[in-house]
Design an enzyme around this catalytic site. Structure first.
Site, PDB file in Angstrom:
ATOM      1  N   TYR A 188     -15.493   4.980   4.241  1.00  0.00           N
ATOM      2  CA  TYR A 188     -14.054   5.059   4.259  1.00  0.00           C
ATOM      3  C   TYR A 188     -13.722   3.449   4.470  1.00  0.00           C
ATOM      4  O   TYR A 188     -14.014   2.712   5.311  1.00  0.00           O
ATOM      5  CB  TYR A 188     -13.548   5.821   5.348  1.00  0.00           C
ATOM      6  CG  TYR A 188     -12.035   6.115   5.380  1.00  0.00           C
ATOM      7  CD1 TYR A 188     -11.414   6.240   4.314  1.00  0.00           C
ATOM      8  CD2 TYR A 188     -11.335   5.696   6.545  1.00  0.00           C
ATOM      9  CE1 TYR A 188     -10.161   6.147   4.289  1.00  0.00           C
ATOM     10  CE2 TYR A 188     -10.033   5.841   6.533  1.00  0.00           C
ATOM     11  CZ  TYR A 188      -9.102   6.153   5.490  1.00  0.00           C
ATOM     12  OH  TYR A 188      -7.802   6.209   5.582  1.00  0.00           O
ATOM     13  N   HIS A 231      -0.399   3.328  11.747  1.00  0.00           N
ATOM     14  CA  HIS A 231       0.357   4.351  11.503  1.00  0.00           C
ATOM     15  C   HIS A 231       0.644   5.475  12.790  1.00  0.00           C
ATOM     16  O   HIS A 231      -0.459   5.613  13.484  1.00  0.00           O
ATOM     17  CB  HIS A 231      -0.025   5.237  10.158  1.00  0.00           C
ATOM     18  CG  HIS A 231       0.872   6.304  10.021  1.00  0.00           C
ATOM     19  ND1 HIS A 231       0.527   7.318   9.122  1.00  0.00           N
ATOM     20  CD2 HIS A 231       2.437   6.283   9.811  1.00  0.00           C
ATOM     21  CE1 HIS A 231       1.671   8.063   8.574  1.00  0.00           C
ATOM     22  NE2 HIS A 231       2.640   7.631   9.073  1.00  0.00           N
ATOM     23  N   HIS A 271       0.798  -1.286   0.008  1.00  0.00           N
ATOM     24  CA  HIS A 271      -0.033  -0.113  -0.026  1.00  0.00           C
ATOM     25  C   HIS A 271       0.907   1.290  -0.115  1.00  0.00           C
ATOM     26  O   HIS A 271       1.624   1.626   0.827  1.00  0.00           O
ATOM     27  CB  HIS A 271      -0.937  -0.153   1.327  1.00  0.00           C
ATOM     28  CG  HIS A 271      -2.055   1.000   1.280  1.00  0.00           C
ATOM     29  ND1 HIS A 271      -1.664   2.291   1.310  1.00  0.00           N
ATOM     30  CD2 HIS A 271      -3.213   0.967   1.261  1.00  0.00           C
ATOM     31  CE1 HIS A 271      -2.841   3.249   1.396  1.00  0.00           C
ATOM     32  NE2 HIS A 271      -3.740   2.129   1.459  1.00  0.00           N
ATOM     33  N   HIS A 288      -3.119   5.224  14.916  1.00  0.00           N
ATOM     34  CA  HIS A 288      -4.266   5.231  14.156  1.00  0.00           C
ATOM     35  C   HIS A 288      -4.209   4.202  13.029  1.00  0.00           C
ATOM     36  O   HIS A 288      -3.142   3.746  12.857  1.00  0.00           O
ATOM     37  CB  HIS A 288      -4.904   6.397  13.721  1.00  0.00           C
ATOM     38  CG  HIS A 288      -4.086   7.211  12.735  1.00  0.00           C
ATOM     39  ND1 HIS A 288      -2.672   8.107  13.424  1.00  0.00           N
ATOM     40  CD2 HIS A 288      -3.748   7.276  11.341  1.00  0.00           C
ATOM     41  CE1 HIS A 288      -2.116   8.421  12.025  1.00  0.00           C
ATOM     42  NE2 HIS A 288      -2.602   7.912  11.272  1.00  0.00           N
ATOM     43  N   GLU A 339      -3.500  15.041  11.290  1.00  0.00           N
ATOM     44  CA  GLU A 339      -4.603  14.590  10.335  1.00  0.00           C
ATOM     45  C   GLU A 339      -6.008  14.946  10.862  1.00  0.00           C
ATOM     46  O   GLU A 339      -6.514  14.296  11.738  1.00  0.00           O
ATOM     47  CB  GLU A 339      -4.321  13.229   9.837  1.00  0.00           C
ATOM     48  CG  GLU A 339      -3.105  12.645   9.671  1.00  0.00           C
ATOM     49  CD  GLU A 339      -2.898  11.250   9.270  1.00  0.00           C
ATOM     50  OE1 GLU A 339      -4.044  10.516   9.340  1.00  0.00           O
ATOM     51  OE2 GLU A 339      -1.932  10.573   9.020  1.00  0.00           O
TER      52      GLU A 339
END
Length: 453
Positions: A364, A349, A306, A385, A355
């Site tokens: 999402y 992450h 990814h 998160h 963010e």
């Protein structure tokens, strides 16, 4: 609003069917709403046609490098000095400016909200702005603020300009008409618009629903521009031709009007006897624009893994440190997922960037439940998160055939600065008290023995 007082470049009343735009990003445009109103071969004639006044609006210092030098010449019914009289203080207590260290009892953590409530009273766009976070310092022109807006009333005789920064507006529910000094833009959900620092405008409802809602990034720093593509090359992501700048349109109205100003975090208002949206012609490269997010051409992994979410950057406002954004505007659009032997949702992450996320419509992929259209999430710098337990299990065990992730549009305002929560956001009734529980199902799988668990 009296439509007959508004004239576009075709000399017609401004309806959705007659609005026109000029394509391109950062172009040097020229446009006139009356024939011959735009001087040719010079900027400041001794006398302008139609009795207009010539005025320059500068978005950069005079001596900025040519590639970043921004200015437009406006030819207007009255010069801007006639659009302000003595100012008096005004109050919009829910619109905050950085630095803002509101006192509240909400501790640090990952946060998520359902959509802000519809107003019980009549509110214009200006009255309906609610600040969620602030970052940096508007007075030194660094950082940004993230706002939500909700309104149900037109700005008929009220006008506004923001000296603190440019406004990136992201409608989520209901289309809006943005009438600026330099023209009119109709902007619907899945489109965005940008209003440059210092530009006069008003916002009107479009459509028949009862409430209009969306998000705003107030950028205090260097203006938004297109990110470098690097080895991607000359195409894909947000292509310049898909940005649309309005043609000239003016409002000739001799009625009592109010001009509201935001300057160094404070609000002021002045009363005048006419509309300030009186630019009959203009040329230059300091101008508003809109952009259809559906025209974004995403790139991604076509074999495995990814990639970093920076590949989804639509616009970036750079800082003095190369590669480190004052604020990025990033989207997560419909796209094909084809990576082999790969956990396809965004990975877990911790990030030096902070963010702020919103969802325009759909789901999402990392949070299929709980993050709803109109909602907000905040993951501040270095707070972990990633996918919730349901998304992790689904993506870890699904058959890895090509899948189109469709009917979705999430976005992110990402900044290098910590985003400070406002008291309004901390005490908002739609704050999800149980957000952290979305990760509770992520149990230990490690038992010391090799093999896929």
């Amino acid at each position: 609003m009296d439509q007959t007082s508004i004239q576009t470049s075709d000399g017609e009343a401004a309806t959705a069917n007659t609005l026109k735009y000029m394509p391109g990003f950062g172009n040097d445009f020229e446009t006139e709403s009356l024939p011959g109103a735009l001087p040719q071969g010079q900027n400041s004639p001794q006398k302008c046609n139609y009795g207009l006044y010539a005025e320059q609006l500068s978005g950069s210092p005079f001596t900025a490098p040519r590639g970043t030098n921004e200015r437009s010449w406006l030819y207007r019914i009255r010069p801007s000095v006639r659009h302000t009289r003595r100012f008096s203080n005004a109050s919009y207590p829910l619109w905050k400016t950085a630095p803002c260290l509101d006192e509240h009892s909400l501790p640090l953590g990952q946060l998520r909200w359902d959509p802000i409530p519809a107003p019980a009273e009549r509110l214009t766009f200006l009255e309906g702005v609610r600040t969620i976070t602030t970052a940096g310092d508007a007075a030194t022109q660094v950082g940004m603020s993230a706002h939500a807006y909700v309104f149900n009333e037109d700005m008929v005789d009220d006008y506004f300009f923001n000296a603190d920064g440019e406004l990136l507006i992201v409608p989520q529910l209901g289309a809006i008409r943005v009438f600026t000094e330099m023209g009119i833009m109709d902007v619907e959900p899945l489109e965005i618009c940008l209003i440059p620092r210092g530009m006069m405008f008003k916002i009107l409802k479009s459509g028949e629903q009862t409430v209009w809602r969306g998000y705003i990034c107030e950028n205090y720093g260097a203006k938004f521009t297109l990110p470098d593509r690097g080895p991607i090359g000359a195409n894909c992501l947000a292509n310049p031709r898909d940005f649309k700048t309005p043609v000239a349109a003016f409002e000739d109205k001799e009625t009592p009007c109010r001009v509201h100003v935001k300057w160094c975090g404070k609000f002021y208002v002045t009363e005048i006897g006419h509309s300030p949206l009186d630019v009959v012609a203009w040329h230059g490269n300091y101008a508003p624009f809109k952009y259809d997010l559906r025209t974004f051409s995403p790139v991604g992994a076509i074999r495995f893994d990814h990639p970093d979410p920076s590949i989804f950057s639509v616009l970036t406002a750079p800082s003095e440190d190369a590669g480190t954004a004052n604020v990025d505007f990033v989207i997560f659009p419909p796209r094909w997922l084809v990576a082999e032997h790969t956990f396809r949702p965004p990975w877990y992450h911790r990030n030096i960037m902070s963010e702020f996320m919103g969802l325009i419509h759909g789901q999402y992929d990392a949070k299929e439940e709980g993050f709803v259209p109109g909602g907000i999430s905040l993951h501040n710098m270095m707070l972990p998160h990633g996918p919730d337990a349901l998304a992790f299990e689904k993506a870890s065990n699904t058959e890895l055939k090509p899948v189109k992730l469709d009917h979705t549009m999430a976005f992110m305002f990402e900044t290098r600065y910590a985003q400070q929560l406002t008291k309004y956001a901390a005490e908002l009734e739609t704050l999800q008290d149980n957000y952290l529980e979305c990760w509770d199902g992520l149990e230990r799988k490690f038992d010391g023995t090799p093999g896929i668990k």
